[in-house]
Design a protein around this motif. Structure first.
Motif, PDB file in Angstrom:
ATOM      1  N   SER A  34       0.814  -1.216   0.000  1.00  0.00           N
ATOM      2  CA  SER A  34       0.000   0.000   0.000  1.00  0.00           C
ATOM      3  C   SER A  34       0.844   1.261   0.000  1.00  0.00           C
ATOM      4  N   GLY A  39       1.990   4.310  -6.722  1.00  0.00           N
ATOM      5  CA  GLY A  39       1.265   5.501  -7.141  1.00  0.00           C
ATOM      6  C   GLY A  39       1.528   5.867  -8.570  1.00  0.00           C
ATOM      7  N   GLN A 198      -6.048  10.700 -14.535  1.00  0.00           N
ATOM      8  CA  GLN A 198      -5.790   9.598 -13.606  1.00  0.00           C
ATOM      9  C   GLN A 198      -6.606   8.371 -14.030  1.00  0.00           C
ATOM     10  N   ALA A 304      -8.696   2.858 -10.053  1.00  0.00           N
ATOM     11  CA  ALA A 304      -8.600   3.973  -9.114  1.00  0.00           C
ATOM     12  C   ALA A 304      -8.342   3.433  -7.709  1.00  0.00           C
ATOM     13  N   LYS A 305      -7.448   4.081  -6.993  1.00  0.00           N
ATOM     14  CA  LYS A 305      -7.144   3.682  -5.625  1.00  0.00           C
ATOM     15  C   LYS A 305      -8.370   3.932  -4.754  1.00  0.00           C
ATOM     16  N   SER A 308      -9.521   7.424  -3.050  1.00  0.00           N
ATOM     17  CA  SER A 308      -8.730   8.551  -3.534  1.00  0.00           C
ATOM     18  C   SER A 308      -9.643   9.628  -4.119  1.00  0.00           C
ATOM     19  N   LYS A 312      -6.701   8.364  -8.082  1.00  0.00           N
ATOM     20  CA  LYS A 312      -5.320   8.032  -8.371  1.00  0.00           C
ATOM     21  C   LYS A 312      -5.182   6.580  -8.804  1.00  0.00           C
ATOM     22  N   SER A 314      -3.907   2.882  -9.344  1.00  0.00           N
ATOM     23  CA  SER A 314      -3.161   1.890  -8.577  1.00  0.00           C
ATOM     24  C   SER A 314      -2.986   0.643  -9.433  1.00  0.00           C
TER      25      SER A 314
END
Length: 443
Positions: A34, A39, A198, A304-305, A308, A312, A314
């Motif tokens: 994590s 990123g 993103q 997407a994280k 976020s 962002k 991932s």
């Protein structure tokens, strides 16, 4: 173990130690997975780049140093005088390490060198954009400028005078990357895709562009949003198939079509068609001689994280493949010979030349040790006369999501994301360069 009468049994010390070590390992593994290293700061494949160093590769099999299973010697750093850094103990440790040879799948394939010429660069660099050629004009759409910025306009390249011009805006509701797109020679049909930078969500909106008037019209939305679906016009219908589902990672196998003519939809709803055998995004889709071909692609993509606010990106596991499928009069998917190597990110990286499909660049399987993305630096030819693949040339560098055109005997490509250098096929710089080379293929 024998328990003595009247005594209390104590847990073995060894078992307690093992449990403690296991718990510590699980916590450390979770914290590592994590961490920011997953990123989007380095912008590789829509923003993701592992920080581990790629192992240099050469033509043919790649060779790396390894000791046992986990430890990999990736080359010692050097100081200003050119001498290797590190202790004598480290040097002795790796002095007699056996070599491990990697499959040629992860190496560049042998191919002839071509004489590439640099042309006028695109006004902006772009990744995961789209392109459609109509006669001597290449219409180049959208794409990432950086992981945090997406383009929302069209640039036009003129093959006859090597100039860019005629920039105009896209509709505000239109996706900015991972588009499905095709033309009938005047009208360009634009289907679904990712809206925003993103790893934001997809849209179901569809549009049509009149390239003569530069006017946009709305079309019936796709039944559900998709990322990078295979898209083509076939038998009077706009076909859309595969791609990634709304979470950006799960492959979709659905196949829809819509009757269209002269830039207008003749129906208000999409019709369900035979599902594609294998789902996923980033594939070439071509119609030749009343046959529809779907080539390459991948299963899985970045997501997407969770939580976020900027969506962002991932990293997730991806499986790149070189499968080729075809639809004909029987309306059943047929499996054709696979590509010379797995290849993805090629949806606008192809051109038709003398009854052959020519594909430029892309991405292949990740490196098996570093797990970093490996870009493709070859040109592939699929001869439709004999259904055979060939490797017909090398690019000036490895690159993915190229935007390709063919004009006056020359193959062109622009944009995309290139490698870090001749010995490092991992992605780095997003480019706007335009290159061309003479290409003559026997029919």
């Amino acid at each position: 173990m024998v328990r003595l009468p009247g005594s209390k049994q104590k847990p073995p010390r060894l078992a307690v130690i093992c449990v403690a070590l296991l718990g510590f390992g699980l916590i450390a593994d979770y914290l590592w997975a994590s961490s920011p290293r997953f990123g989007a700061s380095n912008f590789s494949d829509a923003g993701i780049s592992l920080t581990s160093r790629i192992i240099p590769r050469t033509n043919g099999d790649a060779s790396v140093k390894s000791e046992g299973n986990p430890d990999v010697k990736q080359g010692a750093e050097k100081d200003g005088s050119g001498k290797e850094k590190g202790s004598e103990k480290d040097k002795k440790k790796y002095a007699n390490v056996p070599e491990r040879f990697l499959s040629a799948t992860f190496a560049d394939l042998p191919a002839p060198l071509l004489d590439w010429k640099k042309m006028a660069p695109s006004p902006v660099p772009r990744l995961d954009g789209a392109a459609i050629q109509i006669k001597n004009l290449l219409f180049v759409f959208a794409g990432y400028g950086t992981i945090d910025y997406v383009h929302s306009h069209v640039d036009i390249y003129n093959f006859t005078d090597n100039t860019w011009g005629g920039r105009f805006d896209m509709p505000k509701e239109m996706a900015h990357s991972h588009l499905g797109m095709v033309t009938d020679g005047r009208y360009i049909y634009v289907v679904t895709g990712q809206y925003g930078p993103q790893c934001r969500g997809p849209t179901a909106h569809t549009f049509v562009l009149d390239t003569e008037t530069k006017q946009w019209r709305d079309m019936p939305p796709l039944p559900v949003p998709r990322y990078a679906p295979a898209t083509q016009l076939w038998r009077g219908r706009l076909h859309v198939m595969g791609g990634s589902k709304e979470n950006r990672h799960t492959p979709g196998v659905e196949h829809w079509s819509l009757a269209v003519k002269d830039g207008k939809a003749l129906e208000t709803e999409w019709r369900t068609e035979i599902p594609i055998p294998r789902g996923g995004p980033h594939r070439a889709c071509v119609v030749v001689d009343d046959r529809l071909y779907v080539i390459g692609g991948q299963e899985g993509d970045f997501m997407a994280k969770p939580g976020s606010p900027i969506f962002k990106c991932s990293r997730r596991n991806e499986v790149v493949f070189g499968d080729v499928y075809m639809l004909d009069d029987e309306m059943k998917w047929k499996v054709l010979p696979s590509m010379p190597k797995p290849d993805s990110h090629i949806e606008f990286a192809w051109a038709l030349v003398n009854n052959s499909i020519v594909i430029i660049g892309g991405t292949t399987d990740k490196h098996p040790i570093t797990k970093k993305m490996v870009l493709v630096g070859e040109i592939f030819q699929f001869n439709l006369n004999n259904l055979k693949w060939s490797v017909i040339g090398k690019l000036p560098f490895r690159v993915k999501t190229t935007l390709v055109g063919f004009w006056d005997g020359h193959i062109y490509f622009t944009s995309g994301q290139r490698d870090k250098g001749p010995d490092d096929p991992a992605p780095k710089k997003v480019i706007g360069e335009m290159w061309r080379t003479k290409l003559k293929l026997e029919p």
